[in-house]
Design a protein around this motif. Structure first.
Motif, PDB file in Angstrom:
ATOM      1  N   ARG A 119       0.910  16.469   1.057  1.00 38.47           N
ATOM      2  CA  ARG A 119       1.686  15.669   2.021  1.00 38.47           C
ATOM      3  C   ARG A 119       3.153  15.592   1.608  1.00 38.47           C
ATOM      4  NH1 ARG A 119       0.050   9.921   4.084  1.00 38.47           N
ATOM      5  NH2 ARG A 119       2.158  10.207   4.850  1.00 38.47           N
ATOM      6  N   PHE A 125       7.346   4.793  11.259  1.00 40.41           N
ATOM      7  CA  PHE A 125       6.638   3.721  11.976  1.00 40.41           C
ATOM      8  C   PHE A 125       6.608   2.519  11.044  1.00 40.41           C
ATOM      9  CE2 PHE A 125       4.202   7.271  14.248  1.00 40.41           C
ATOM     10  CZ  PHE A 125       4.909   7.125  15.422  1.00 40.41           C
ATOM     11  N   PRO A 128       3.545  -1.318  10.823  1.00 43.04           N
ATOM     12  CA  PRO A 128       2.441  -1.662   9.920  1.00 43.04           C
ATOM     13  C   PRO A 128       2.915  -2.273   8.601  1.00 43.04           C
ATOM     14  CG  PRO A 128       2.130   0.523  10.847  1.00 43.04           C
ATOM     15  CD  PRO A 128       3.519   0.102  11.188  1.00 43.04           C
ATOM     16  N   TYR A 129       4.220  -2.242   8.338  1.00 44.10           N
ATOM     17  CA  TYR A 129       4.782  -2.868   7.137  1.00 44.10           C
ATOM     18  C   TYR A 129       5.322  -4.269   7.444  1.00 44.10           C
ATOM     19  CZ  TYR A 129       4.741   1.825   5.088  1.00 44.10           C
ATOM     20  OH  TYR A 129       4.367   3.054   4.614  1.00 44.10           O
ATOM     21  N   ARG A 134       0.866  -7.443   9.911  1.00 38.83           N
ATOM     22  CA  ARG A 134      -0.147  -7.391   8.847  1.00 38.83           C
ATOM     23  C   ARG A 134      -1.041  -8.636   8.905  1.00 38.83           C
ATOM     24  NH1 ARG A 134       0.428  -3.272   5.567  1.00 38.83           N
ATOM     25  NH2 ARG A 134      -0.647  -4.137   3.768  1.00 38.83           N
ATOM     26  N   ASP A 179       1.634   3.883  18.064  1.00 37.49           N
ATOM     27  CA  ASP A 179       1.209   3.951  16.658  1.00 37.49           C
ATOM     28  C   ASP A 179       0.555   2.649  16.206  1.00 37.49           C
ATOM     29  OD1 ASP A 179       1.161   5.054  13.904  1.00 37.49           O
ATOM     30  OD2 ASP A 179       2.382   3.276  13.587  1.00 37.49           O
ATOM     31  N   ARG A 182      -2.980   1.574  17.464  1.00 31.56           N
ATOM     32  CA  ARG A 182      -4.063   2.396  16.858  1.00 31.56           C
ATOM     33  C   ARG A 182      -4.430   1.827  15.500  1.00 31.56           C
ATOM     34  NH1 ARG A 182      -2.697   7.070  14.521  1.00 31.56           N
ATOM     35  NH2 ARG A 182      -4.747   7.908  14.184  1.00 31.56           N
ATOM     36  N   TRP A 183      -3.369   1.535  14.745  1.00 31.52           N
ATOM     37  CA  TRP A 183      -3.554   1.005  13.387  1.00 31.52           C
ATOM     38  C   TRP A 183      -4.208  -0.386  13.445  1.00 31.52           C
ATOM     39  CZ3 TRP A 183      -0.673  -3.305  11.611  1.00 31.52           C
ATOM     40  CH2 TRP A 183      -0.817  -3.589  10.246  1.00 31.52           C
ATOM     41  N   VAL A 282      10.561  -2.520   3.334  1.00 32.36           N
ATOM     42  CA  VAL A 282       9.269  -2.253   2.683  1.00 32.36           C
ATOM     43  C   VAL A 282       8.835  -0.800   2.902  1.00 32.36           C
ATOM     44  CG1 VAL A 282       6.849  -2.953   2.497  1.00 32.36           C
ATOM     45  CG2 VAL A 282       8.584  -4.676   2.950  1.00 32.36           C
ATOM     46  N   ALA A 286       8.428   1.892  -0.113  1.00 32.12           N
ATOM     47  CA  ALA A 286       7.127   2.554  -0.298  1.00 32.12           C
ATOM     48  C   ALA A 286       7.316   4.072  -0.351  1.00 32.12           C
ATOM     49  CB  ALA A 286       6.167   2.168   0.825  1.00 32.12           C
ATOM     50  N   THR A 297       1.612   7.894   0.977  1.00 33.34           N
ATOM     51  CA  THR A 297       0.480   7.135   1.524  1.00 33.34           C
ATOM     52  C   THR A 297       0.810   6.423   2.838  1.00 33.34           C
ATOM     53  OG1 THR A 297       1.114   5.191   0.252  1.00 33.34           O
ATOM     54  CG2 THR A 297      -0.486   6.668  -0.780  1.00 33.34           C
ATOM     55  N   GLY A 298       2.079   6.445   3.268  1.00 35.63           N
ATOM     56  CA  GLY A 298       2.478   5.728   4.492  1.00 35.63           C
ATOM     57  C   GLY A 298       2.095   6.508   5.740  1.00 35.63           C
ATOM     58  N   PRO A 299       2.597   6.067   6.910  1.00 38.85           N
ATOM     59  CA  PRO A 299       2.297   6.758   8.170  1.00 38.85           C
ATOM     60  C   PRO A 299       2.551   8.270   8.045  1.00 38.85           C
ATOM     61  CG  PRO A 299       3.446   4.719   8.616  1.00 38.85           C
ATOM     62  CD  PRO A 299       3.433   4.872   7.116  1.00 38.85           C
ATOM     63  N   SER A 300       1.539   9.039   8.370  1.00 38.01           N
ATOM     64  CA  SER A 300       1.565  10.486   8.070  1.00 38.01           C
ATOM     65  C   SER A 300       1.977  11.304   9.286  1.00 38.01           C
ATOM     66  CB  SER A 300       0.167  10.908   7.627  1.00 38.01           C
ATOM     67  OG  SER A 300      -0.718  10.773   8.729  1.00 38.01           O
ATOM     68  N   ASP A 303      -0.439  10.736  11.904  1.00 41.68           N
ATOM     69  CA  ASP A 303      -0.161   9.535  12.704  1.00 41.68           C
ATOM     70  C   ASP A 303       0.936   9.831  13.741  1.00 41.68           C
ATOM     71  OD1 ASP A 303      -2.020   7.926  11.297  1.00 41.68           O
ATOM     72  OD2 ASP A 303      -0.568   7.615   9.686  1.00 41.68           O
ATOM     73  N   ARG A 337      -8.368   9.268   5.345  1.00 46.15           N
ATOM     74  CA  ARG A 337      -7.831   7.986   4.873  1.00 46.15           C
ATOM     75  C   ARG A 337      -8.396   7.649   3.518  1.00 46.15           C
ATOM     76  NH1 ARG A 337      -6.028   4.539   9.449  1.00 46.15           N
ATOM     77  NH2 ARG A 337      -6.050   5.876  11.249  1.00 46.15           N
TER      78      ARG A 337
HETATM   79  P1  NAI Z   1      -4.314   1.579   3.635  1.00 49.14           P
HETATM   80  O1  NAI Z   1      -3.455   1.561   2.442  1.00 49.14           O
HETATM   81  O2  NAI Z   1      -5.735   1.745   3.533  1.00 49.14           O
HETATM   82  O3  NAI Z   1      -3.743   2.724   4.608  1.00 49.14           O
HETATM   83  C1  NAI Z   1      -4.221   2.909   5.902  1.00 49.14           C
HETATM   84  C2  NAI Z   1      -4.324   4.383   6.273  1.00 49.14           C
HETATM   85  O4  NAI Z   1      -3.958   4.420   7.639  1.00 49.14           O
HETATM   86  C3  NAI Z   1      -3.409   5.366   5.514  1.00 49.14           C
HETATM   87  O5  NAI Z   1      -4.181   6.421   4.998  1.00 49.14           O
HETATM   88  C4  NAI Z   1      -2.461   5.923   6.555  1.00 49.14           C
HETATM   89  O6  NAI Z   1      -2.426   7.330   6.682  1.00 49.14           O
HETATM   90  C5  NAI Z   1      -2.971   5.375   7.853  1.00 49.14           C
HETATM   91  N1  NAI Z   1      -1.868   4.730   8.501  1.00 49.14           N
HETATM   92  C6  NAI Z   1      -0.818   4.192   7.891  1.00 49.14           C
HETATM   93  N2  NAI Z   1       0.036   3.763   8.790  1.00 49.14           N
HETATM   94  C7  NAI Z   1      -0.503   4.051   9.980  1.00 49.14           C
HETATM   95  C8  NAI Z   1      -0.076   3.864  11.279  1.00 49.14           C
HETATM   96  N3  NAI Z   1       1.101   3.325  11.468  1.00 49.14           N
HETATM   97  N4  NAI Z   1      -0.866   4.250  12.289  1.00 49.14           N
HETATM   98  C9  NAI Z   1      -2.054   4.815  12.065  1.00 49.14           C
HETATM   99  N5  NAI Z   1      -2.508   5.026  10.823  1.00 49.14           N
HETATM  100  C10 NAI Z   1      -1.740   4.643   9.810  1.00 49.14           C
HETATM  101  O7  NAI Z   1      -4.137   0.259   4.549  1.00 49.14           O
HETATM  102  P2  NAI Z   1      -3.129  -0.942   4.390  1.00 49.14           P
HETATM  103  O8  NAI Z   1      -3.002  -1.414   3.007  1.00 49.14           O
HETATM  104  O9  NAI Z   1      -3.511  -1.895   5.434  1.00 49.14           O
HETATM  105  O10 NAI Z   1      -1.709  -0.318   4.731  1.00 49.14           O
HETATM  106  C11 NAI Z   1      -1.310  -0.068   6.053  1.00 49.14           C
HETATM  107  C12 NAI Z   1       0.067   0.519   6.051  1.00 49.14           C
HETATM  108  O11 NAI Z   1       1.044  -0.350   5.510  1.00 49.14           O
HETATM  109  C13 NAI Z   1       0.112   1.758   5.223  1.00 49.14           C
HETATM  110  O12 NAI Z   1       0.988   2.651   5.854  1.00 49.14           O
HETATM  111  C14 NAI Z   1       0.663   1.243   3.907  1.00 49.14           C
HETATM  112  O13 NAI Z   1       1.237   2.313   3.191  1.00 49.14           O
HETATM  113  C15 NAI Z   1       1.679   0.277   4.382  1.00 49.14           C
HETATM  114  N6  NAI Z   1       2.171  -0.740   3.433  1.00 49.14           N
HETATM  115  C16 NAI Z   1       2.333  -0.518   2.104  1.00 49.14           C
HETATM  116  C17 NAI Z   1       2.857  -1.460   1.280  1.00 49.14           C
HETATM  117  C18 NAI Z   1       3.109  -1.154  -0.115  1.00 49.14           C
HETATM  118  O14 NAI Z   1       3.704  -2.021  -0.796  1.00 49.14           O
HETATM  119  N7  NAI Z   1       2.741   0.009  -0.581  1.00 49.14           N
HETATM  120  C19 NAI Z   1       3.215  -2.767   1.753  1.00 49.14           C
HETATM  121  C20 NAI Z   1       3.036  -2.911   3.133  1.00 49.14           C
HETATM  122  C21 NAI Z   1       2.521  -1.935   3.901  1.00 49.14           C
END
Ligand code: NAI
Ligand code: NAD
Ligand code: ISE
Length: 337
Positions: A119, A125, A128-129, A134, A179, A182-183, A282, A286, A297-300, A303, A337
């Protein structure tokens, strides 16, 4: 190690991202920029008091040996070209939404990334942050309102310029909902219809505004999204989830309440820059952390592709007036995922 960033496009969000990377976030700095308006790029750096190399062309930024990773913040139609070029150079790239103007364009990026074998792409997007989204997602996944049945959403901008056209309500604005919903629901879209209420007098000949987009998801959830980009009164993002046992609503941004002249008031924001300021911080922190750790690991790109598959169906529905299917291919293992 400080991650050295190259930024392509020094407009509104480009300048915001340059400012946050250099002055707010940890572990990165912007060393190179480009913009088709080179003078504008120089002026932006001067205003921000940032010393970076100004290139004539985005490809020079991508290929500069000084640049470790790239931010694409230029206009929507340029995203695909620069993201593909970054992948070809083997450099991580944060690309603002939309990843490309069509699902076909996003697919080319997905294919190039899979061929590269690792990746390299994060799409901008940021919702989701966002702390509010959240918290809303947690209420749903904790089962507090039961299974979601309906979502009522609105995406309102105070005003847009003359270059903003009817299709951009989908590709540039609704793309965030395509986006984040879906999330939020962990579901995919099944079909979509677009209906046009009476157009506001504040719009122009090439923009039908507002628009209402109606979705059915694979699980049978019904979603309505109002897009109203000349709403005049402020920048307003609404999302209400109606579940089997209750309703959960995206929190309003905090605002001072006033009592004056026999009126009770709460100020509203007017700009996306302020509404999502923390979420942008954020998401980019990230990205920086993930690039350094060697795994995004963020929106790919997948996505980005998924949102564009839905956007293509919305564009078709804008023109046909009918209910159009959303045909989402299954997720490749590469994006598991
Ligand atoms: P998670 O860490 O299990 O990730 C969710 C999965 O959904 C990931 O594999 C990603 O490919 C996918 N995804 C991410 N964003 C998406 C989107 N916008 N639409 C559809 N699919 C998406 O789940 P978690 O912890 O709930 O995180 C959700 C999102 O927030 C992630 O993108 C994560 O990286 C981001 N995040 C990360 C933080 C950090 O400090 N690393 C803090 C806040 C948010
Ligand atoms: P803008 O018009 O203010 O800035 C775009 C800049 O890109 C301009 O300075 C322009 O000269 C430059 N540019 C265009 N083509 C270029 C090229 N080939 N090479 C280098 N520079 C080029 O627009 P903006 O509001 O900053 O939006 C930029 C992008 O960011 C858009 O794709 C938009 O969708 C996205 N955006 C995302 C969010 C978000 O909430 N995530 C918010 C605003 C904008
Ligand atoms: C802009 O490009 C954004 O991404 C904003 O978040 C969105 O609200 C606006 O409609 C777009 O034009």
């Amino acid at each position: 190690m400080t991650l050295k960033l190259g930024v392509i496009g020094t407009g509104a969000i480009g300048q915001e991202h340059i400012r946050r990377c250099n002055n707010v976030l940890q572990g990165a700095k912007v060393v190179a920029v480009s913009d088709i308006n080179t003078d504008g790029a120089r002026a932006a750096l001067q205003r921000l008091n940032i010393d970076a190399q100004v290139y004539q062309d985005g490809h020079e930024v991508i290929n500069s040996p000084e640049v470790d990773a790239v931010l694409v913040t230029s206009w929507d139609p340029t995203h695909e070209e620069f993201t593909l070029a970054a992948i070809a150079a083997g450099k991580p790239v944060f690309c603002e939404k939309p990843l490309a103007l069509s699902a076909e364009g996003c697919r080319r990026i997905v294919d190039a990334e899979i061929k590269h074998g690792k990746r390299l792409v994060q799409v901008g997007f940021m919702r989701p942050y966002d702390a509010g989204y959240r918290a809303l997602k947690k209420v749903i996944t904790d089962g507090e309102i039961g299974e979601p049945l309906m979502l009522h959403c609105a995406h309102r901008n105070q005003s847009v310029g003359e270059n903003y056209t009817t299709d951009m309500a989908i590709t540039n604005t609704l793309i965030h909902e395509l986006d984040v919903l879906r999330w939020l629901t962990e579901d995919d879209y099944k079909s979509v219809q677009v209906v046009f209420p009476r157009t506001t007098s504040k719009s122009h000949a090439k923009l039908k505004d507002p628009q209402i987009v109606l979705f059915e998801t694979q699980k049978g959830i019904r979603i309505d999204v109002e897009i109203f980009v000349n709403c005049a009164y402020g920048y307003d993002i609404q999302c209400e989830v109606v579940g089997e046992e209750g309703i959960a609503k995206l929190p309003e941004p905090s605002a001072i309440q006033t009592r004056k002249n026999a009126r009770l008031g709460n100020a509203l924001l007017t700009d996306w820059k302020d509404r999502f300021i923390d979420a942008y911080d954020v998401e980019l922190q990230a990205f920086i952390n993930d690039v350094k750790a060697g795994e995004l690991t963020g929106p790919s790109a997948w996505d980005g592709f998924a949102a564009s598959v839905a956007a293509d169906a919305c564009l078709k529905a804008q023109n046909s007036g009918g209910i159009e299917p959303v045909d989402m291919p299954s997720r490749p293992d590469f994006y598991a995922r």
